[in-house]
Enzyme design. Structure first.
Site, mmCIF file in Angstrom:
data_model
loop_
_atom_site.group_PDB
_atom_site.id
_atom_site.type_symbol
_atom_site.label_atom_id
_atom_site.label_comp_id
_atom_site.label_asym_id
_atom_site.label_seq_id
_atom_site.Cartn_x
_atom_site.Cartn_y
_atom_site.Cartn_z
ATOM 1 N N ASN B 145 0.744 -1.019 0.028
ATOM 2 C CA ASN B 145 0.012 -0.051 0.154
ATOM 3 C C ASN B 145 0.716 1.130 0.219
ATOM 4 O O ASN B 145 1.530 1.403 0.993
ATOM 5 C CB ASN B 145 -0.766 0.027 1.201
ATOM 6 C CG ASN B 145 -1.750 1.158 1.525
ATOM 7 O OD1 ASN B 145 -1.782 2.011 0.471
ATOM 8 N ND2 ASN B 145 -2.567 1.117 2.457
ATOM 9 N N CYS B 153 -5.156 0.009 5.174
ATOM 10 C CA CYS B 153 -5.046 -1.296 5.179
ATOM 11 C C CYS B 153 -4.770 -2.041 6.645
ATOM 12 O O CYS B 153 -4.844 -3.211 6.773
ATOM 13 C CB CYS B 153 -3.508 -1.510 4.223
ATOM 14 S SG CYS B 153 -2.277 -0.740 5.033
ATOM 15 N N HIS B 154 -4.474 -1.090 7.670
ATOM 16 C CA HIS B 154 -4.446 -1.799 8.903
ATOM 17 C C HIS B 154 -5.717 -2.330 9.294
ATOM 18 O O HIS B 154 -5.739 -3.028 10.630
ATOM 19 C CB HIS B 154 -3.927 -0.398 9.765
ATOM 20 C CG HIS B 154 -4.772 0.536 9.958
ATOM 21 N ND1 HIS B 154 -4.830 1.679 8.913
ATOM 22 C CD2 HIS B 154 -5.879 0.823 10.708
ATOM 23 C CE1 HIS B 154 -5.694 2.685 9.300
ATOM 24 N NE2 HIS B 154 -6.288 2.106 10.210
ATOM 25 N N GLU B 180 -8.767 3.528 16.815
ATOM 26 C CA GLU B 180 -9.976 3.756 16.206
ATOM 27 C C GLU B 180 -11.289 3.216 16.834
ATOM 28 O O GLU B 180 -12.344 3.522 17.001
ATOM 29 C CB GLU B 180 -10.005 2.937 14.901
ATOM 30 C CG GLU B 180 -9.086 3.753 14.041
ATOM 31 C CD GLU B 180 -8.958 3.308 12.795
ATOM 32 O OE1 GLU B 180 -9.986 2.443 12.314
ATOM 33 O OE2 GLU B 180 -8.330 3.563 11.786
#
Lengths: 177, 237
Positions: B145, B153-154, B180
């Site tokens: 990425n 992408c995490h 998050e």
């Protein structure tokens, strides 16, 4: 009230004993609100712990024009409401209905009645449910509820009235089922 | 006057004692927290083409030659820093993925569709791009990425629940997922009664004590808030 504000000033200076006193004063009420909104004891404890961490780290930004309870419940409900959002998104992707209803089999005490109430509350829209929890755990008045959620007093009144009418209908329906 | 319903509700919402040592646990956590954002910002380099951010890699930030490039890189670094501090739930800086081969571009678009705070298995991405057997190739494409963090992408994990690889290391990947999980997405300003996505410039003017979190735009509307016209929270995933 002034005693609590003085306590917050000490917390803002990093006084750990003052923080412990604050937690002892509010811990069980915060936990009850979170538990009834999120369902499980584990999720509720996690939310309360995060709220208290924010409270400790943000104590310097506490404004004395607010009651300490208003500030604490604002932080806690912000965390709980976001957790409810996360569950809705998660379930939308899993194409299953959102599991917002409190965990039914964890209810202590008069289990049957509490299960009915948990089911009935699950039908109440989220914002009204938050207001009902704050009102019934703490006996908070409309003006404080309005400050906590940043809404008008009239909105608080109409949300609670609507929530209670949904509850009444859901509980009556359960009795006749 | 208390009705039967009031009595039932008071009983239902009875306070319950927290586990012992709550204050001690919070204080311990407070000591451990912090420093992650500055640590990661100090070791990532951002590059841009005139079209947008084209590369984010571990390393020292190089000088950007053009003024337009500098503006883009500064904007991206600002947004990344806010994101890492838990003050932003979306990126608005444009990205330039034109150098990515077609398959990788599809994979990155699929990863970009995973909502903030959520995670999906590699197999989910493979399914979504119409190549359900290409799970390994999906892993490779995500591993390369060009703009990690901005293209999330995490948020892609192994099917067995393992965290999978990450360009900044698996520790950082875990921390991002944890961050998050505790960052709200929708916040309303109590003085303007406007609801925004976290990170919207409109919201930045509101003091933290004037912010309330909402679970959906509909919830916010139901108590008298309107969606922001700048960040358009209704369109957020």
């Amino acid at each position: 009230m002034d005693r609590e504000r003085a306590l917050m000033r000490r917390v803002a200076r990093g006084d750990q004993a003052a923080f412990t006193e604050l937690v002892e004063g509010y811990g069980s009420k915060l936990l009850a609100v979170a538990r009834r909104l999120l369902g499980t004891r584990a999720d509720a404890e996690d939310a309360v712990q995060r709220a208290l961490l924010q409270c400790y780290q943000g104590a310097a930004s506490y404004e004395p024009r607010w009651a300490v309870s208003t500030w604490l419940y604002r932080i806690l409900t912000n965390i709980c409401v976001d957790e409810l959002r996360r569950r809705t998104v998660r379930h939308a992707y899993a194409s299953a209905p959102p599991a917002e209803a409190p965990a039914l089999f964890e209810a202590p005490g008069d289990a049957g009645r509490r299960i009915d109430m948990a089911r009935a509350l699950a039908r109440v829209p989220r914002e009204a449910r938050v207001l009902l929890a704050l009102h019934y755990v703490n006996g908070l008045g409309n003006a404080e509820l309005a400050r906590i959620r940043g809404i008008s007093i009239n909105t608080v009144k109409s949300q609670i009235a609507r929530g209670k009418s949904i509850l009444r209908a859901a509980l009556a329906e359960g009795e006749h089922a | 006057m208390k009705t039967d319903l009031d009595r039932l509700l008071v009983d239902y919402f009875r306070p319950e004692p927290p586990a012992a040592g709550l204050a001690r646990r919070v204080l311990k956590e407070a000591v451990a927290a912090g420093g992650d954002a500055e640590d990661l910002m100090g070791r990532l380099a951002v590059a841009a083409t005139p079209r947008g951010i084209s590369l984010i890699r571990p390393g020292r930030q190089a000088r950007v030659e053009t003024a337009a490039g500098r503006r883009l890189v500064d904007r991206a670094r600002g947004e990344l820093h806010e994101y890492l501090l838990g003050q932003r739930a979306f990126f608005s800086v444009p990205v330039d993925l034109s150098a990515a081969p077609e398959f990788q571009a599809k994979v990155l678009r699929a990863a970009g569709a995973i909502p903030f705070g959520q995670a999906r298995p590699y197999a989910w991405v493979a399914q979504r791009i119409g190549h359900p057997r290409a799970v390994r190739a999906v892993g490779t494409a995500l591993g390369k990425n060009p703009v990690p963090l901005i293209v999330p992408c995490h948020r892609v994990l192994k099917s067995d629940g393992g965290v999978g690889g990450y360009i900044f290391g698996t520790g950082v990947k875990r921390r991002l997922l944890g961050l998050e999980r505790v960052t709200p997405v929708l916040e309303g300003c109590t003085s303007t009664h406007i609801v925004c996505r976290l990170g919207c410039p409109q919201l930045r003017r509101a003091k933290s004590s004037n912010r309330v979190v909402f679970a959906s735009v509909e919830d916010a509307r139901s108590v008298g808030y309107r969606p922001c016209r700048v960040c358009r929270p209704s369109q957020a995933a």
